[in-house]
Design a protein around this motif. Structure first.
Motif, mmCIF file in Angstrom:
data_model
loop_
_atom_site.group_PDB
_atom_site.id
_atom_site.type_symbol
_atom_site.label_atom_id
_atom_site.label_comp_id
_atom_site.label_asym_id
_atom_site.label_seq_id
_atom_site.Cartn_x
_atom_site.Cartn_y
_atom_site.Cartn_z
ATOM 1 N N PHE A 129 0.809 -1.209 0.000
ATOM 2 C CA PHE A 129 0.000 0.000 0.000
ATOM 3 C C PHE A 129 0.854 1.275 0.000
ATOM 4 C CE2 PHE A 129 -2.812 -3.263 1.602
ATOM 5 C CZ PHE A 129 -3.998 -3.019 0.930
ATOM 6 N N GLN A 130 2.100 1.139 -0.420
ATOM 7 C CA GLN A 130 2.945 2.322 -0.536
ATOM 8 C C GLN A 130 2.632 3.054 -1.840
ATOM 9 O OE1 GLN A 130 7.121 1.557 -0.417
ATOM 10 N NE2 GLN A 130 7.700 3.683 -0.783
ATOM 11 N N GLU A 131 2.507 4.371 -1.750
ATOM 12 C CA GLU A 131 2.202 5.161 -2.930
ATOM 13 C C GLU A 131 3.408 5.222 -3.865
ATOM 14 O OE1 GLU A 131 1.287 8.820 -1.069
ATOM 15 O OE2 GLU A 131 -0.845 8.355 -0.822
ATOM 16 N N ILE A 132 3.127 5.145 -5.169
ATOM 17 C CA ILE A 132 4.179 5.257 -6.178
ATOM 18 C C ILE A 132 3.935 6.528 -6.979
ATOM 19 C CG2 ILE A 132 5.266 4.191 -8.188
ATOM 20 C CD1 ILE A 132 4.367 1.507 -7.182
ATOM 21 N N PRO A 133 4.901 7.443 -6.987
ATOM 22 C CA PRO A 133 4.714 8.700 -7.732
ATOM 23 C C PRO A 133 4.625 8.438 -9.240
ATOM 24 C CG PRO A 133 6.543 8.854 -6.177
ATOM 25 C CD PRO A 133 6.177 7.418 -6.266
ATOM 26 N N LEU A 134 3.707 9.168 -9.892
ATOM 27 C CA LEU A 134 3.554 9.062 -11.339
ATOM 28 C C LEU A 134 3.962 10.356 -12.039
ATOM 29 C CD1 LEU A 134 2.544 7.566 -13.877
ATOM 30 C CD2 LEU A 134 0.249 8.431 -13.349
ATOM 31 N N ARG A 135 3.467 11.499 -11.546
ATOM 32 C CA ARG A 135 3.792 12.799 -12.129
ATOM 33 C C ARG A 135 4.125 13.778 -11.017
ATOM 34 N NH1 ARG A 135 2.040 16.242 -15.892
ATOM 35 N NH2 ARG A 135 2.900 17.745 -14.422
ATOM 36 N N TYR A 136 5.170 14.590 -11.243
ATOM 37 C CA TYR A 136 5.572 15.594 -10.269
ATOM 38 C C TYR A 136 5.217 16.992 -10.760
ATOM 39 C CZ TYR A 136 8.510 11.862 -8.320
ATOM 40 O OH TYR A 136 8.956 10.690 -7.782
#
Length: 630
Positions: A129-136
């Motif tokens: 359930f760790q968030e994965i960055p897609l766009r900064y």
């Protein structure tokens, strides 16, 4: 026969009663089982299932600490944190990941690089359930679009996080370094508890060296979430501890001046405060925008920087290893006097060339007609190669290696400046090990004027100059000035290790420095034009480093040689002579003449620090005393 004779009413009643009793018993047994199960769940295993329920409802989230700020010596902010909005995805809460990504591309600009980076991180080891960055770094329109469509995208969140930002980007990139996303290798060596919730880590420079100080301590919070994983409320919180703020010896006014002086050229300027060893300016030109690397630089942008002929990513001040040329003549002069190889009165005839043997190779002086009779003072002031050829051969490589090492050449002597290269001071053993050859007298000739195998970085040249200004007292270079807080401290700085240089005759320092003064103010000094009309006395030494070799009697016309094959221009110096406040090393790649190109840059740095900036500070003090704005 009557019907009643065939119907056994009593028997049927008994069967019905038995069946009813069986059904009742079965129902009671089932009810008993249910009651027993409910008792087991509600009473016996109450704590177990209550805990499991809370785990689904209540989650522990890490709270990343705010990274410490970095200031220059005057309080100018060099590294801050600014809020950046990013889109993250929790794969475990997304129905169809591919469909979600396609849906997001309808109202977000997501490049192929973003997708590739996302899929790489998806394959890496991570917590459930760790968030994965897609766009900064979303813009306002993208943030608004996400707000409208957020309910259609379970598992997708827009998060605000504080991200490192460098206001002076290009001017501080090589001095401060930068932070970046934690990669797989770094995950293996960092403490996962300390970095829970943290996405960034120092990659180079001060940001990396003082990572433990700047990072801070992670905090935690217990939050209640709904079935979709959205946070409803915070139940309990342990606040994170922000990283420490630090101030550096760096002065952005002087750093800016160094960049402006080198504009349009390739080179480096390093300025050190001799008293403390504090690095006042560390400029490598051209530079690059460090902000590009914080959230991840694109492939095209990185390729453009990496393939540029001017090499903006290369830190010339710390990693540029150049032949020091004549800039090491004052240090060799100290060695010659202290080993009794020469005396102050010893003179030599300079016809324009030097020969080890009467019919051997002629080693030329930069002045083709020669300097005539010269002593050590003249040799430094006029940069007479012949004098130093002769002294080097007589003194030998062992003494030269010993004294140059004492000045910090061939070693990394800075206390907190990571990534600096050691340069090279050749020796007999080195040549035998790396060239499989003995040391020849001709090698000593070249070493005597800083050519041959000799290599030094601008930081090393500035360090040696500061040691000369201190008359042998070492103050190892450092960037950290203090840790800011209720009680500012410098305890985070590593302890100094270098020993002072002690001469048999301490007055030899002043004799050699007098020769450096004549470089700037003497009638025949090689940099007398740069020292003209100065209101203070300065000491200096010019130098020229060959980029390619010439034949024994060959000369070249500078204008006819391709710009990138011209000699490097070097200069070292400090001022004022009696109470040194600044020591400077300058190298201009392919600048040609140390006296015509590098020395004027150093003079401008001296004037800025001793006259212009001191006048500004005096004005501020007067204005504050009179209660007016200066």
């Amino acid at each position: 026969m009557p019907w009643g004779e065939f119907k056994d009413t009593a028997g049927e009643r008994r069967v019905f009663q038995r069946r009813t009793l069986a059904v009742v018993v079965i129902l009671l047994l089932l009810m008993g089982v249910l009651v027993a199960r409910m008792y087991q769940l509600q009473i016996v295993q109450h704590e177990t299932f209550s805990t499991m329920s809370d785990k689904n409802r209540v989650q522990v989230q890490s709270v990343a600490p705010t990274r410490g700020l970095v200031y220059d010596r005057n309080g100018v902010l060099l590294a801050e944190n600014r809020p950046v909005f990013s889109v993250t995805v929790v794969p475990e809460r997304v129905g169809s990941l591919d469909e979600t990504l396609i849906e997001l591309q309808r109202f977000l600009s997501i490049s192929d690089e973003d997708l590739d980076r996302f899929h790489r991180r998806l394959k890496e080891r991570r917590r459930p359930f760790q968030e994965i960055p897609l766009r900064y770094d979303l813009n306002e329109q993208e943030i608004a679009s996400m707000a409208v469509h957020r309910h259609e995208l379970p598992g997708v969140e827009v998060n605000a996080e504080l991200v490192r930002y460098y206001p002076h980007a290009e001017m501080t990139a090589h001095a401060l370094g930068y932070v970046g996303r934690i990669n797989r290798d770094e995950l293996q060596r960092i403490d996962p508890v300390d970095y829970a919730g943290t996405n960034y880590i120092g990659k180079s420079g001060i940001e990396r060296f003082y990572e433990d100080l700047l990072h801070g301590t992670v905090g935690y919070q217990h939050v209640e979430t709904n079935a979709r994983g959205r946070t409803l409320r915070v139940l309990e919180q342990e606040s994170s501890v922000p990283g420490a703020d630090i101030s550096l010896h760096l002065d952005m006014r002087l750093q800016d001046r160094a960049f402006s002086l080198l504009e349009g050229r390739r080179g480096a300027v390093v300025a050190i405060e001799p008293e403390t060893g504090g690095v006042l300016a560390l400029a490598s030109v051209p530079g690059f925008d460090a902000n590009l690397f914080v959230t991840g630089i694109g492939v095209e942008a990185y390729r453009e920087l990496n393939e540029s002929l001017d090499k903006p990513l290369f830190n010339r001040a710390l990693r540029g290893q150049y032949p020091p040329g004549s800039t090491i003549k004052p240090m060799l002069g100290i060695a010659g006097l202290d080993t009794d190889t020469v005396t102050r009165e010893f003179t030599i005839w300079d016809p324009g060339y030097y020969q080890i043997k009467s019919k051997g190779r002629r080693y030329r002086d930069w002045k083709r007609s020669g300097h005539g009779w010269v002593d050590l003072n003249d040799a430094i002031a006029e940069s007479c190669d012949i004098y130093f050829y002769d002294m080097a051969v007589k003194m030998g490589v062992d003494h030269m290696h010993d004294y140059l090492t004492q000045f910090g050449f061939g070693e990394q002597t800075a206390l907190d400046i990571s990534g600096a290269l050691p340069g090279l001071v050749p020796s007999r053993d080195w040549k035998r090990a790396f060239r499989n050859e003995p040391w020849y007298p001709g090698d000593s000739v070249n070493m005597g004027i800083g050519q041959g195998f000799n290599l030094a970085t601008p930081l090393q040249l500035a360090t040696a100059t500061a040691t000369m200004a201190n008359r042998g007292r070492w103050a190892q270079p450092r960037l950290l000035k203090q840790v800011i807080g209720d009680a500012p401290t410098t305890e985070a700085l590593p302890e100094q290790q270098r020993q002072d240089i002690v001469l048999n005759n301490p007055d030899d320092w002043n004799f050699i420095i007098n020769g450096m003064k004549d470089v700037m103010h003497g009638p025949k000094g090689t940099a007398r034009a740069a020292g003209k009309d100065a209101s203070y006395l300065m000491a200096g030494k010019t130098g020229t480093a060959q980029v390619f070799s010439l034949a024994e009697d060959e000369e070249y016309e500078e204008e006819e040689v391709r710009e990138r094959l011209r000699d490097h221009a070097l200069f070292i110096g400090f001022a004022p002579i009696d109470n040194p406040k600044i020591a400077v090393a300058v190298i201009v790649e392919n600048g040609g003449s140390g006296s015509g190109t590098a020395a004027p840059l150093a003079r401008a740095m001296f004037d800025a620090w001793l006259l212009e900036f001191n006048a500004e500070e005096a004005g501020l003090i007067v204005g504050a005393a009179e209660g007016v704005s200066p």
